[in-house]
Write a protein that holds these residues in place. Structure first.
Motif, mmCIF file in Angstrom:
data_model
loop_
_atom_site.group_PDB
_atom_site.id
_atom_site.type_symbol
_atom_site.label_atom_id
_atom_site.label_comp_id
_atom_site.label_asym_id
_atom_site.label_seq_id
_atom_site.Cartn_x
_atom_site.Cartn_y
_atom_site.Cartn_z
ATOM 1 N N ASP A 52 0.993 37.778 71.164
ATOM 2 C CA ASP A 52 1.588 36.459 70.958
ATOM 3 C C ASP A 52 2.991 36.360 71.553
ATOM 4 O OD1 ASP A 52 1.147 33.863 69.816
ATOM 5 O OD2 ASP A 52 2.630 34.354 68.280
ATOM 6 N N SER A 53 3.671 37.505 71.747
ATOM 7 C CA SER A 53 5.033 37.468 72.277
ATOM 8 C C SER A 53 5.234 38.331 73.516
ATOM 9 C CB SER A 53 6.024 37.929 71.200
ATOM 10 O OG SER A 53 5.777 39.272 70.828
ATOM 11 N N HIS A 54 4.230 39.082 73.943
ATOM 12 C CA HIS A 54 4.374 39.958 75.105
ATOM 13 C C HIS A 54 4.415 39.138 76.400
ATOM 14 C CE1 HIS A 54 3.578 43.063 78.065
ATOM 15 N NE2 HIS A 54 3.926 43.937 77.129
ATOM 16 N N PRO A 55 5.366 39.428 77.304
ATOM 17 C CA PRO A 55 5.500 38.658 78.549
ATOM 18 C C PRO A 55 4.236 38.627 79.403
ATOM 19 C CG PRO A 55 7.393 40.083 78.255
ATOM 20 C CD PRO A 55 6.416 40.436 77.178
ATOM 21 N N LEU A 56 3.438 39.661 79.377
ATOM 22 C CA LEU A 56 2.211 39.671 80.160
ATOM 23 C C LEU A 56 1.270 38.549 79.717
ATOM 24 C CD1 LEU A 56 0.406 41.152 82.258
ATOM 25 C CD2 LEU A 56 -0.570 42.377 80.327
#
Length: 87
Positions: A52-56
Motif C-alpha cells: 500500500d505504501s511501497h514505491p514500486l
C-alpha cells in the motif's frame, strides 16, 4: 513434521504505519496488540512498508529518513560535486 517444535501458524493482521491500511494474512509472528477486522479479533503487527505504501506498487517515491541517514550521505558525498566516484 514433529509436533510441538514449530511456532503456531495462524491468521494475523498487519498494519502499514504510513497509510494505516490493515490486511489479514497468515503468519507465525506474535504481538500483544490486537485489532478487530470484520468482527474478528486478530493479533496486530505494525510494519513500515507494505504494498500500500511501497514505491514500486504506488508509483510514488518517498524517502524514509531514520536518524538523518540521507543528510549524512549528502554531506559525505558533497565534496564530489554531485558526480559519481569512478575507480
Amino acid at each position: 513434521m514433529k509436533k510441538g517444535i514449530h511456532p503456531e501458524y495462524r491468521p494475523i493482521a498487519f498494519q502499514d504505519s504510513s497509510t494505516g491500511k490493515v490486511f489479514v494474512t497468515r503468519s507465525t509472528a506474535t504481538s500483544e496488540r490486537t485489532v478487530e477486522v470484520d468482527g474478528v479479533t486478530y493479533p496486530l503487527v505494525v510494519v513500515d512498508v507494505t504494498s500500500d505504501s511501497h514505491p514500486l506498487w504506488t508509483g510514488k517515491q518517498r524517502v524514509v529518513d531514520t536518524a538523518g541517514r540521507v543528510q549524512k550521505f549528502q554531506e559525505k558525498y558533497a565534496r564530489f560535486g554531485g558526480r559519481a566516484v569512478r575507480r
